[in-house]
Enzyme design. Structure first.
Site, PDB file in Angstrom:
ATOM      1  N   TRP A 323      43.770  36.442  37.163  1.00 55.92           N
ATOM      2  CA  TRP A 323      43.510  35.003  37.239  1.00 55.92           C
ATOM      3  C   TRP A 323      42.167  34.669  37.889  1.00 55.92           C
ATOM      4  CZ3 TRP A 323      47.795  37.698  38.802  1.00 55.92           C
ATOM      5  CH2 TRP A 323      48.932  37.578  37.989  1.00 55.92           C
ATOM      6  N   ASP A 324      41.342  35.675  38.180  1.00 57.14           N
ATOM      7  CA  ASP A 324      40.080  35.463  38.888  1.00 57.14           C
ATOM      8  C   ASP A 324      40.331  34.850  40.259  1.00 57.14           C
ATOM      9  OD1 ASP A 324      37.352  35.550  39.314  1.00 57.14           O
ATOM     10  OD2 ASP A 324      36.981  33.616  38.363  1.00 57.14           O
ATOM     11  N   TYR A 325      41.366  35.324  40.931  1.00 54.96           N
ATOM     12  CA  TYR A 325      41.717  34.833  42.261  1.00 54.96           C
ATOM     13  C   TYR A 325      40.981  35.640  43.342  1.00 54.96           C
ATOM     14  CZ  TYR A 325      45.529  31.717  40.691  1.00 54.96           C
ATOM     15  OH  TYR A 325      46.271  30.695  40.133  1.00 54.96           O
TER      16      TYR A 325
END
Length: 493
Positions: A323-325
């Site tokens: 999630w590109d967290y």
């Protein structure tokens, strides 16, 4: 809009009055202290007078008027030390101003070339006072700056001239010596000010992590603050089969993965000789089929010994990130009172809307964290991690689930269109993996907690967190379909 900095008369007066103790009115590091609390004891501005602040002075960097293909943003946190304000600009200006009047003392142009960086910005400089030099000697106080084009410089805080003896030609090229070299210059950048500890400059990097699996690698490195010599390097994707994290990267090319870099600000515990590194997602950030497993030490808070770079402890905030967290917010080091006992902690706020409070010595959560089941992936070749760490003792900072009933629009037709779009997406709440049909990602890759990070009032035991409430749609495209589209559009594959 012009690119300028404004300060009020009230702020200037408060700083002057409080400066009887020389350090009280200063802001000598990105988070005021190197641990990043961002707490100022100044009390000259309060509820009774804040509405009456007026502009004291104005300074323009001049860069907003420059025509460029990239969006250049001024995001620097100015430092104030001994009555001088120091700041940096995206195009490589380092500026010293009189903090009372705004009068320019010096400007050094490091001349960043305007190419296509993902985040064309700089978040400021760092300062270091050499304890072995007498006052008045050249470079006794140094301004340390890492430019967006990944060059590390040291300047004399008095006049802005390069410090003699630092590195070859006065700069360190941070693109050199990486495990995975950048494919092109804009794949690797530095936007945050380095950490200074134990006579070393500790610096991370920004990596374009959605281009290829073997993106530029995200080593954190320490350089001698006087000479620029490399002292140690720590790779968040271990290359040592004896490291416990080795087995968390599964697949023939998993250990060649790039990124997992630390592009945010690194916090320092000078008293105990430790640095706290917030790492981000591995590459590519929305598909992990070529890097199966938990993926330690990506998406983690990592405590390293400052002298050696040796791992002390780690805590992973997202397993196998899809999630590109990234851990985009700087860690904050503070002391809290818990069950009648004072506990030194690290506070990390995240894009996922969590706030983790960890024991600074061990990394063990001070408030409960529990692993909860999350949705699986429906994408061929992907294996999402089955659980994620939720802060059971601290409520989410932002929503973890939105439904079509939450749709909004300025007109009934707009609201209906929004509702219809949401109903067409995969949407099982936070950590729903990206999909071929499209997934509603809540929070988005912007967050959750804002990238600026937490501010801590250690007196009243408060943590103040700016929060985003944004969702995103992430849809994966099969490789064959991607290649067909590229071919139809005339791109070379």
């Amino acid at each position: 809009m012009r690119n300028f900095i404004l300060f009020s008369v009230m702020l200037a007066a408060a700083a002057t009055a409080a400066a009887q103790s020389s350090s009280v009115g200063e802001w000598p590091a990105y988070g005021r202290d190197r641990g990043g609390e961002r707490f100022s004891p100044l009390d000259g501005i309060n509820r009774s007078n804040v509405a009456h602040l007026t502009v004291a002075w104005e300074y323009s960097t001049g860069e907003a008027a420059i025509k460029m293909d990239n969006t250049v943003s001024f995001e620097a946190t100015p430092l104030v030390y001994n009555g001088v304000m120091y700041l940096s600009t995206p195009l490589g200006k380092v500026i010293a101003l009189d903090s009372e009047t705004g009068k320019e003392r010096w400007v050094t142009e490091l001349k960043v070339l305007p190419i296509g960086f993902g985040d064309f910005t700089t978040r400021g400089v760092s300062l270091w006072a050499d304890p072995t030099e007498r006052p008045g000697m050249p470079c006794r106080v140094r301004v340390i700056v890492a430019t967006v084009d990944a060059q590390l410089y040291e300047l004399d805080a008095v006049n802005g001239r390069p410090c003699a003896g630092f590195a070859a030609g006065g700069r360190v090229n941070l693109r050199q010596g990486l495990r995975n070299p950048p494919y092109e210059e804009e794949e690797y950048e530095v936007t945050s000010p380095p950490a200074i500890v134990e006579g070393m400059i500790v610096v991370g990097s920004g990596v374009a992590d959605n281009n290829r699996a073997a993106a530029a690698s995200g080593e954190v490195r320490a350089f001698d603050v006087r000479t620029g010599a490399l002292r140690w390097s720590w790779d968040p994707i271990t290359q040592n089969p004896a490291d416990p994290s080795w087995k968390t990267w599964i697949g023939p090319d998993a250990h060649h993965t790039g990124a997992a870099n630390a592009w945010s600000v690194i916090a320092v515990d000078s008293a105990h000789g430790m640095v706290f590194v917030p790492t981000g997602s591995a590459s590519p950030d929305y598909f992990g089929g070529e890097r199966k497993g938990q993926n330690l030490y990506a998406n983690s808070i990592v405590a390293l010994q400052a002298r050696t770079g040796k791992l002390v402890w780690h805590f992973q905030t997202v397993h196998h990130d899809l999630w590109d967290y990234d851990n985009a917010s700087p860690p904050a080091l503070t002391v809290i009172t818990r069950n009648g006992r004072r506990v030194p902690v690290v506070i990390q706020t995240t894009k996922s809307g969590m706030m983790y409070v960890l024991d600074r010595a061990t990394g063990v959560p001070v408030f409960p964290v529990e692993e909860r089941r999350v949705p699986g992936s429906t994408v061929p070749g992907e294996v999402a991690w089955p659980t994620q760490p939720f802060t059971a003792g601290i409520a989410p900072l932002s929503p973890h689930h939105l439904t079509a009933a939450d749709a909004w629009g300025p007109t009934p037709d707009d609201q209906a269109a929004c509702r219809s779009r949401m109903e067409s997406l995969r949407n099982e709440g936070i950590f729903t993996p990206p999909s071929l049909e499209g997934t509603l990602v809540v929070p988005s890759n912007i967050g959750g907690a804002h990238w600026g990070g937490v501010a801590v009032d250690p007196v009243r035991q408060l943590a103040i967190v700016p929060v985003n409430r944004l969702a995103a749609v992430v849809q994966l495209i099969p490789r064959e379909e991607y290649q067909r589209r590229r071919h139809e559009q005339g791109y070379r594959l």
